[in-house]
Enzyme design. Structure first.
Site, PDB file in Angstrom:
ATOM      1  N   LYS A  68       0.975  -1.277   0.027  1.00 30.83           N
ATOM      2  CA  LYS A  68       0.021   0.237   0.032  1.00 30.83           C
ATOM      3  C   LYS A  68       1.026   1.183  -0.083  1.00 30.83           C
ATOM      4  O   LYS A  68       0.455   2.208  -0.638  1.00 30.83           O
ATOM      5  CB  LYS A  68      -0.934   0.161   1.190  1.00 30.83           C
ATOM      6  CG  LYS A  68      -2.123  -1.018   1.215  1.00 30.83           C
ATOM      7  CD  LYS A  68      -2.870  -0.876   2.284  1.00 30.83           C
ATOM      8  CE  LYS A  68      -3.923  -2.040   2.821  1.00 30.83           C
ATOM      9  NZ  LYS A  68      -4.528  -1.802   3.841  1.00 30.83           N
ATOM     10  N   ASN A  89      -4.929   1.878  -1.260  1.00 26.34           N
ATOM     11  CA  ASN A  89      -5.492   0.546  -1.307  1.00 26.34           C
ATOM     12  C   ASN A  89      -6.455   0.352  -2.644  1.00 26.34           C
ATOM     13  O   ASN A  89      -6.806  -0.583  -2.748  1.00 26.34           O
ATOM     14  CB  ASN A  89      -6.223   0.186  -0.113  1.00 26.34           C
ATOM     15  CG  ASN A  89      -7.553   0.842  -0.005  1.00 26.34           C
ATOM     16  OD1 ASN A  89      -8.019   1.753  -0.438  1.00 26.34           O
ATOM     17  ND2 ASN A  89      -8.358   0.409   1.022  1.00 26.34           N
ATOM     18  N   ASP A 104     -10.156   2.639   3.437  1.00 29.09           N
ATOM     19  CA  ASP A 104     -10.427   2.125   4.767  1.00 29.09           C
ATOM     20  C   ASP A 104     -11.213   3.179   5.578  1.00 29.09           C
ATOM     21  O   ASP A 104     -12.022   2.820   6.312  1.00 29.09           O
ATOM     22  CB  ASP A 104      -9.215   2.061   5.404  1.00 29.09           C
ATOM     23  CG  ASP A 104      -8.513   0.607   4.847  1.00 29.09           C
ATOM     24  OD1 ASP A 104      -9.071  -0.275   4.043  1.00 29.09           O
ATOM     25  OD2 ASP A 104      -7.138   0.464   4.736  1.00 29.09           O
TER      26      ASP A 104
END
Ligand code: ATR
Length: 282
Positions: A68, A89, A104
């Site tokens: 990432k 991501n 996220d």
């Protein structure tokens, strides 16, 4: 089919990823031509892979551990969330430019908005939040909480210095402490989030919860098992447990929309599908 698009998840390893199940479920649900595949990639091959996605027939994909941070360096255009987290991501190609974001934070917030409406009402914002752990997942969650204007985010970690470094990055709303803070807390947070791997098939809980109010939301990013020791403890004490599966499902929404052009819904059938795959079906 000429217009069928393919997206991927890459990492090392990726064999346990549930992302293909999620995206293929949506492709079918919305009757879209396309596919989503696992594309394992070792560190030494990652940069070549990511910078030649179109040559491999991909429109974009997901990046997971350990790539990432490298992806953040490699993509041509990042957004504010990726910049704040220093990690990407989700990538997609638009007008021949490789874009990257980090979903996220969105996944964490959308799941709570969905399952606990009012979780961030003004009274709760004043009570603040407690985040356990100071790694990459913690960074996304602290950023999310500060974005929603929690007045104080207490960051506790086994290695206090790591919590301190992260707290300094986020500024005065964020306070660092060691795990011993949990024995004698000086706030009554409205939400507690475990961002460590404790509880992942090891029977361990990162925290005792007796000191906190019953209306505290207790959330875990671990979803194997779905009911972690921390969440079981919260339920036993009459608190509000929120499992980690919802965050996984919601974080997938933005990528799907970028690649396939439809903003998908996280529905109960999808949740049941992944629960069956995890062996958690009731
Ligand atoms: P990620 O990027 O997925 O968040 P990470 O960067 O490895 O993963 O972070 C893992 C977090 O879990 C860290 O906060 C780590 O604490 P340390 O900074 O002290 O290493 C925490 N963690 C992992 N195992 C732990 C354990 N057995 N007890 C307490 N904390 C633990």
């Amino acid at each position: 089919m000429a217009d069928a698009k393919t997206a991927f998840v890459t990492g090392w390893p990726v064999k346990h990823s549930r992302s293909p199940l999620i995206h293929r479920y949506w492709l079918k649900k919305y009757d879209l031509a396309g596919d989503y595949v696992k594309h394992p990639c070792a560190a030494e091959e990652f940069s070549t892979f990511l910078t030649s996605l179109a040559d491999n027939g991909y429109v974009g994909g997901n990046i997971t551990v350990p790539h990432k941070e490298t992806a953040f360096e490699l993509v041509e255009r990042t957004d504010a969330v990726a910049d704040a987290l220093g990690a990407v991501n989700t990538v997609w190609i638009k007008d021949n430019i490789l874009h990257g974001t980090n979903t996220d934070e969105y996944g964490f917030l959308a799941n709570l908005d969905d399952r606990c409406p009012g979780w961030d009402n003004p009274d709760r914002l004043l009570r603040g939040a407690l985040v356990i752990g100071a790694g990459g997942a913690s960074r996304a969650i602290v950023h999310a909480l500060i974005t929603r204007k929690f007045s104080r985010v207490t960051l506790v970690n086994r290695t206090r210095q790591k919590a301190q470094t992260l707290a300094e990055f986020f500024g005065p709303a964020c306070h660092a402490a060691g795990l011993d803070w949990l024995d004698n807390p000086d706030t009554d947070p409205a939400i507690i989030i475990n961002t460590t791997s404790l509880g992942m098939n090891d029977g361990k809980s990162p925290a005792g919860l007796r000191e906190f109010s019953k209306d505290t939301i207790v959330s875990d990013i671990v979803y194997t098992p779905l009911q972690t020791p921390l969440l079981l403890q919260a339920a036993k004490l009459g608190m509000v447990p929120v499992d980690g599966l919802g965050m996984l499902l919601h974080q997938a929404v933005l990528g799907f929309e970028k690649w396939f052009g439809v903003r998908p819904q996280v529905d109960e059938d999808l949740r049941a599908l992944i629960l069956r795959d995890l062996g958690e079906a009731q």
